[in-house]
Write a protein that holds these residues in place. Sequence first.
Motif, PDB file in Angstrom:
ATOM      1  N   ALA A  31       0.838  -1.193   0.000  1.00  0.00           N
ATOM      2  CA  ALA A  31       0.000   0.000   0.000  1.00  0.00           C
ATOM      3  C   ALA A  31       0.874   1.244   0.000  1.00  0.00           C
ATOM      4  O   ALA A  31       1.896   1.304   0.672  1.00  0.00           O
ATOM      5  CB  ALA A  31      -0.912  -0.010   1.229  1.00  0.00           C
ATOM      6  N   VAL A  32       0.486   2.215  -0.804  1.00  0.00           N
ATOM      7  CA  VAL A  32       1.205   3.480  -0.853  1.00  0.00           C
ATOM      8  C   VAL A  32       0.717   4.349   0.294  1.00  0.00           C
ATOM      9  O   VAL A  32      -0.451   4.697   0.369  1.00  0.00           O
ATOM     10  CB  VAL A  32       0.974   4.190  -2.198  1.00  0.00           C
ATOM     11  N   VAL A  66       6.130   6.945   0.852  1.00  0.00           N
ATOM     12  CA  VAL A  66       6.516   7.976  -0.112  1.00  0.00           C
ATOM     13  C   VAL A  66       7.648   8.828   0.457  1.00  0.00           C
ATOM     14  O   VAL A  66       8.622   9.137  -0.232  1.00  0.00           O
ATOM     15  CB  VAL A  66       5.299   8.862  -0.472  1.00  0.00           C
ATOM     16  N   GLN A  67       7.548   9.187   1.753  1.00  0.00           N
ATOM     17  CA  GLN A  67       8.589   9.992   2.376  1.00  0.00           C
ATOM     18  C   GLN A  67       9.909   9.231   2.447  1.00  0.00           C
ATOM     19  O   GLN A  67      10.983   9.802   2.204  1.00  0.00           O
ATOM     20  CB  GLN A  67       8.147  10.401   3.788  1.00  0.00           C
ATOM     21  N   ALA A  68       9.836   7.927   2.746  1.00  0.00           N
ATOM     22  CA  ALA A  68      11.054   7.117   2.822  1.00  0.00           C
ATOM     23  C   ALA A  68      11.731   7.041   1.461  1.00  0.00           C
ATOM     24  O   ALA A  68      12.963   7.159   1.353  1.00  0.00           O
ATOM     25  CB  ALA A  68      10.717   5.719   3.328  1.00  0.00           C
ATOM     26  N   ASN A  89      13.375  10.339   0.720  1.00  0.00           N
ATOM     27  CA  ASN A  89      14.604  10.508   1.506  1.00  0.00           C
ATOM     28  C   ASN A  89      15.782   9.769   0.869  1.00  0.00           C
ATOM     29  O   ASN A  89      16.898  10.300   0.788  1.00  0.00           O
ATOM     30  CB  ASN A  89      14.396  10.017   2.940  1.00  0.00           C
ATOM     31  N   VAL A  90      15.523   8.536   0.431  1.00  0.00           N
ATOM     32  CA  VAL A  90      16.597   7.765  -0.221  1.00  0.00           C
ATOM     33  C   VAL A  90      17.048   8.461  -1.498  1.00  0.00           C
ATOM     34  O   VAL A  90      18.256   8.547  -1.792  1.00  0.00           O
ATOM     35  CB  VAL A  90      16.120   6.330  -0.523  1.00  0.00           C
ATOM     36  N   GLY A  91      16.099   8.988  -2.265  1.00  0.00           N
ATOM     37  CA  GLY A  91      16.449   9.690  -3.489  1.00  0.00           C
ATOM     38  C   GLY A  91      17.293  10.929  -3.229  1.00  0.00           C
ATOM     39  O   GLY A  91      18.293  11.175  -3.919  1.00  0.00           O
ATOM     40  N   LEU A  92      16.917  11.703  -2.233  1.00  0.00           N
ATOM     41  CA  LEU A  92      17.674  12.910  -1.902  1.00  0.00           C
ATOM     42  C   LEU A  92      19.051  12.566  -1.347  1.00  0.00           C
ATOM     43  O   LEU A  92      20.047  13.230  -1.681  1.00  0.00           O
ATOM     44  CB  LEU A  92      16.889  13.758  -0.892  1.00  0.00           C
ATOM     45  N   ASP A  93      19.112  11.532  -0.498  1.00  0.00           N
ATOM     46  CA  ASP A  93      20.413  11.103   0.032  1.00  0.00           C
ATOM     47  C   ASP A  93      21.338  10.660  -1.090  1.00  0.00           C
ATOM     48  O   ASP A  93      22.532  10.980  -1.110  1.00  0.00           O
ATOM     49  CB  ASP A  93      20.229   9.957   1.031  1.00  0.00           C
ATOM     50  N   THR A  94      20.772   9.907  -2.054  1.00  0.00           N
ATOM     51  CA  THR A  94      21.572   9.426  -3.182  1.00  0.00           C
ATOM     52  C   THR A  94      22.077  10.586  -4.029  1.00  0.00           C
ATOM     53  O   THR A  94      23.250  10.616  -4.432  1.00  0.00           O
ATOM     54  CB  THR A  94      20.744   8.463  -4.045  1.00  0.00           C
ATOM     55  N   LEU A  95      21.204  11.541  -4.297  1.00  0.00           N
ATOM     56  CA  LEU A  95      21.602  12.710  -5.073  1.00  0.00           C
ATOM     57  C   LEU A  95      22.728  13.469  -4.374  1.00  0.00           C
ATOM     58  O   LEU A  95      23.699  13.894  -5.011  1.00  0.00           O
ATOM     59  CB  LEU A  95      20.390  13.631  -5.280  1.00  0.00           C
ATOM     60  N   TRP A  96      22.623  13.619  -3.060  1.00  0.00           N
ATOM     61  CA  TRP A  96      23.651  14.327  -2.293  1.00  0.00           C
ATOM     62  C   TRP A  96      24.990  13.602  -2.372  1.00  0.00           C
ATOM     63  O   TRP A  96      26.026  14.219  -2.623  1.00  0.00           O
ATOM     64  CB  TRP A  96      23.195  14.461  -0.841  1.00  0.00           C
TER      65      TRP A  96
END
Length: 484
Positions: free
Chosen positions: A48-49, A54-56, A59-66
Motif C-alpha cells: 500500500a502506498v 513515499v517519504q522514505a 529521503n533515499v532519493g535525496l540522500d543518493t543525489l547528495w
Amino acid sequence: MLISKSSSLRKPKPLSFSSINWNACLPIAALICVFWVYAATAQDKPPAVTAESVQAELNVGLDTLWVVFCSTLVFFMNAGFALVESGFCRRKNAVNILAKNLIVFAIATIIYWLVGFGFMFGDDGGNNLIGLNGFLLSGEDNSPAIGDAYKGVFSALNWTTIPLEAKFLFQLVFAGTAATIVSGAVAERIKFGAFLIYSFLLVGIGYAIPGHWIWGGGWLADMGFFDFAGCTAVHSVGGWGALVGAAILGPRLGRYTDGKVNAIPGHNMGMATLGCLILWLGWFGFNPGSTMDLNPKLISHIAMTTNMSGAFGGIAATITSWALSGKPDLSMIVNGILAGLVGVTAACAFVSLPVSAVIGVVAGILVVFAVAFFDNIKIDDPVGATSVHLACGVWGTLAVGLFSEGDKFGAAPAPKLGLLFGGGFEQLIPQVVGVLAVGGFSVAFSFIAWYIVQAMFGGIRVSHEDEEIGLDISEHGMESYTGF
C-alpha cells in the motif's frame, strides 16, 4: 403407448453464434473477469502506498543525489592535484605529472572494483582485519528498515540506505585521492610504469586494509577510533606511501649540495594557485559528503568547520613563512590552506567553529616546519605532500582526541569527549593507537611494494640523463609547451 403428434421427438437444431443470446451472457462474463483479476492480484498484492513509504523513498532519493553530487566534487579534486603538482614542478616534467594524475583514477577505479572495495567494506567473518566478500561489487547489499534482518555482505555500510553503486562511487573517489597524494612526492624522477604498478598495489591493498580497520568494521572501529572523513584513512595512508617512495628514490639532482638546500622553483604558480582553489572546493564534497545522507544541520556545520580550518591554515602558514624567510611565500600559502583542510578532516563533525580555527592554525604552522624538517633529513618532496597530508593528517587525527564534543553537532555515532573538554584520555588513546598502527602498517607495506616494483622495473628511478632532459621527453616523447 400412444404419443401425440404435438409431443413427438424432434431433431435438435444445431448451435450457432446467431442463436446465442449475447446480452444474457454479458453479466456472467463480467463476473468471471472480476474473479480472475482478484485471484491474480491477491497472490502478489503490491504494498500500500502510504505517506510514510513515499517519504522514505523521497529521503533515499535525496540522500543518493547528495552523495553522488559530493562524489563528483571529490572526483574534481584530481584536477586540483594535477594543477598543484605540475605548477610546483619544472616545465620539462609537466606532461609526466599531468599524465600520472590523469591515469591514476582509472587505475583506482579498476583495482578498487576488483578487490579494494571488498577488502575494505566486505564482511570479514569476524577476523576484524580484512574484508572477505563483495569483490567486483558482488553480493547483496540490503540496508535494512527498522526491525528487519540484515542480509548482505557489506554490513559496515548498511547504516546508509542509498544504493550500493552510490556507496561504491563515493568510496572510490577517496581511494583515488590516496594514490594521487603519492604522485607529488615522487615527482620529476620516477619511472612512469613504476608509479602505475605502485598505485595498483596501494589502492587494492595498502589503502583498503587499514580502511577496513577504520571504516569497514575492523578492530580500530571496535576500539573506538574515529576518523570522520579520512585524516588517517586517506591522507596519512597516502602520506606514508609518499614518504617511503621519496626516501627510496632519493632527492632530485642538485637539490641538496654542499650541505645546502637548493631551491628548485616551480614553473607555473598560476596553475598551482588554481589547483589549490579546486581542492578547496572539492573539500566541500570530501567532508560534508561523508555524512552520506542529507542531514541539513550536520552538513552545514561540517562545511563551516572545513572552510574555517582551511582559511586559518592559510593565514597561519603565511605569517609563519613570512616571519621565517622575510617574504610571504605563495607556495606556503597554498600548502597552508591545504594543511588546514587536511587537519580538520577527522574532527569536522565533532568540533565547534572556534576549535576548527585552532586546528587550522596549528596545521598551518606545522606544515611550514614540516617542510623544513623533511629538507633537513634530505627527503625531497617537490610539492610538500608529506608535510601537508602526513604531518597534518596525524595532527588532525589526534585533534579528535583533544577537542571532540561528541554528538553535540548531530553526528552519530560520535566519539567521546576530548581531553580538553573533560573526557580525559578515553578518546585520545584510541586515536594514538590508530595513528601508530596505520603508520606502522603503511610504512611496512610501502617498503615491500616499492621494492617489488623496483625488482620488476630494474629500479624505479629514471637515469640521470633522462632526469636532466626531463620526463616529458624521456618518458612520453612530447613537450608540455611546444615551441619554448
